[in-house]
Design a protein around this motif. Structure first.
Motif, short mmCIF file in Angstrom:
data_model
loop_
_atom_site.label_atom_id
_atom_site.label_comp_id
_atom_site.label_asym_id
_atom_site.label_seq_id
_atom_site.Cartn_x
_atom_site.Cartn_y
_atom_site.Cartn_z
N ALA A 103 0.84 -1.20 0.00
CA ALA A 103 0.00 0.00 0.00
C ALA A 103 0.87 1.25 0.00
O ALA A 103 0.57 2.23 -0.70
CB ALA A 103 -0.93 -0.01 1.20
N ALA B 121 0.92 4.13 -2.78
CA ALA B 121 0.76 5.53 -2.40
C ALA B 121 1.90 6.38 -2.98
O ALA B 121 1.67 7.49 -3.49
CB ALA B 121 0.71 5.67 -0.89
N ASN C 126 -9.16 14.10 -6.74
CA ASN C 126 -10.24 13.41 -6.05
C ASN C 126 -10.87 12.34 -6.95
O ASN C 126 -11.10 11.21 -6.52
CB ASN C 126 -11.30 14.41 -5.59
CG ASN C 126 -12.36 13.76 -4.74
OD1 ASN C 126 -12.06 13.03 -3.80
ND2 ASN C 126 -13.61 14.00 -5.07
N LEU D 186 -8.45 9.43 -7.23
CA LEU D 186 -8.41 8.61 -6.01
C LEU D 186 -9.69 7.79 -5.86
O LEU D 186 -9.65 6.63 -5.41
CB LEU D 186 -8.16 9.47 -4.79
CG LEU D 186 -6.77 10.10 -4.71
CD1 LEU D 186 -6.68 11.05 -3.53
CD2 LEU D 186 -5.68 9.05 -4.66
N GLN D 187 -10.82 8.36 -6.24
CA GLN D 187 -12.08 7.61 -6.19
C GLN D 187 -12.04 6.43 -7.16
O GLN D 187 -12.53 5.34 -6.85
CB GLN D 187 -13.27 8.51 -6.47
CG GLN D 187 -13.61 9.42 -5.32
CD GLN D 187 -14.84 10.27 -5.58
OE1 GLN D 187 -15.51 10.15 -6.59
NE2 GLN D 187 -15.12 11.16 -4.65
N MET E 58 -9.31 4.84 -8.10
CA MET E 58 -8.41 3.85 -7.50
C MET E 58 -9.14 3.06 -6.40
O MET E 58 -9.01 1.84 -6.32
CB MET E 58 -7.18 4.53 -6.89
CG MET E 58 -6.33 5.32 -7.84
SD MET E 58 -5.13 4.38 -8.81
CE MET E 58 -6.03 3.49 -9.98
N THR E 59 -9.91 3.75 -5.59
CA THR E 59 -10.67 3.10 -4.52
C THR E 59 -11.68 2.12 -5.10
O THR E 59 -11.83 0.99 -4.60
CB THR E 59 -11.39 4.16 -3.66
OG1 THR E 59 -10.40 5.03 -3.10
CG2 THR E 59 -12.19 3.52 -2.54
N LYS E 60 -12.34 2.53 -6.17
CA LYS E 60 -13.33 1.67 -6.81
C LYS E 60 -12.67 0.41 -7.37
O LYS E 60 -13.18 -0.70 -7.20
CB LYS E 60 -14.04 2.44 -7.93
CG LYS E 60 -15.12 1.66 -8.63
CD LYS E 60 -15.79 2.49 -9.70
CE LYS E 60 -16.81 1.67 -10.45
NZ LYS E 60 -17.42 2.43 -11.55
N VAL F 184 -9.86 -1.03 -6.37
CA VAL F 184 -9.45 -1.90 -5.26
C VAL F 184 -10.68 -2.61 -4.68
O VAL F 184 -10.65 -3.82 -4.44
CB VAL F 184 -8.70 -1.09 -4.17
CG1 VAL F 184 -8.50 -1.92 -2.92
CG2 VAL F 184 -7.36 -0.60 -4.71
N SER F 185 -11.76 -1.86 -4.47
CA SER F 185 -12.98 -2.46 -3.91
C SER F 185 -13.53 -3.56 -4.81
O SER F 185 -13.93 -4.62 -4.32
CB SER F 185 -14.06 -1.39 -3.72
OG SER F 185 -13.67 -0.45 -2.77
#
Length: 121
Positions: free
Chosen positions: A15, A19, A101, A104-105, A107-109, A111-112
């Motif tokens: 992680a 980052a 933003n 990053l959203q 990237m989060t999606k 990973v999820s």
């Protein structure tokens, strides 16, 4: 596909590497440059300080039920905010903030979705 179990330490290390890679993207670099320009701009800093002052004043006026003074104060804040928003470096910063933003959203999606897909196997 390997069925390797990662330790918490390995996951944190990966992680941190991700980052670091994200912080080196063009979106984040542009954001950092825009942030530096904002910080160095005296007019922007003056307006931000004034807005903060009036916001604190508004909280007090609202608390004490001074409705008319509160509305006048809010009008001053709106005027100062419009002046701030009209400055090109502020517009650039807000756009870069939005871009980072969104990135990053995404990237989060990703990973999820990957985690959800792994749980379905």
């Amino acid at each position: 596909m390997t069925d390797h179990q990662y330790s918490k330490k390995e996951i944190i290390a990966k992680a941190e590497k991700i980052a670091e890679q994200i912080s080196e993207t063009s979106q984040v670099r542009f954001y950092k440059q825009a942030e530096a320009k904002i910080s160095a701009n005296k007019k922007v800093q003056r307006l931000v300080d004034e807005i903060k002052h009036y916001q604190k004043e508004s909280v007090n006026l609202q608390h004490f039920g001074k409705t008319e003074a509160y509305h006048q104060n809010e009008a001053v804040i709106d005027r100062l905010q419009a002046e701030l928003d009209a400055i090109p470096v502020v517009q650039e910063f807000k756009q870069s903030q939005s871009d980072v933003n969104d990135f990053l959203q995404l990237m989060t999606k990703i990973v999820s979705q990957h985690v959800a897909n792994e749980n379905d196997r």
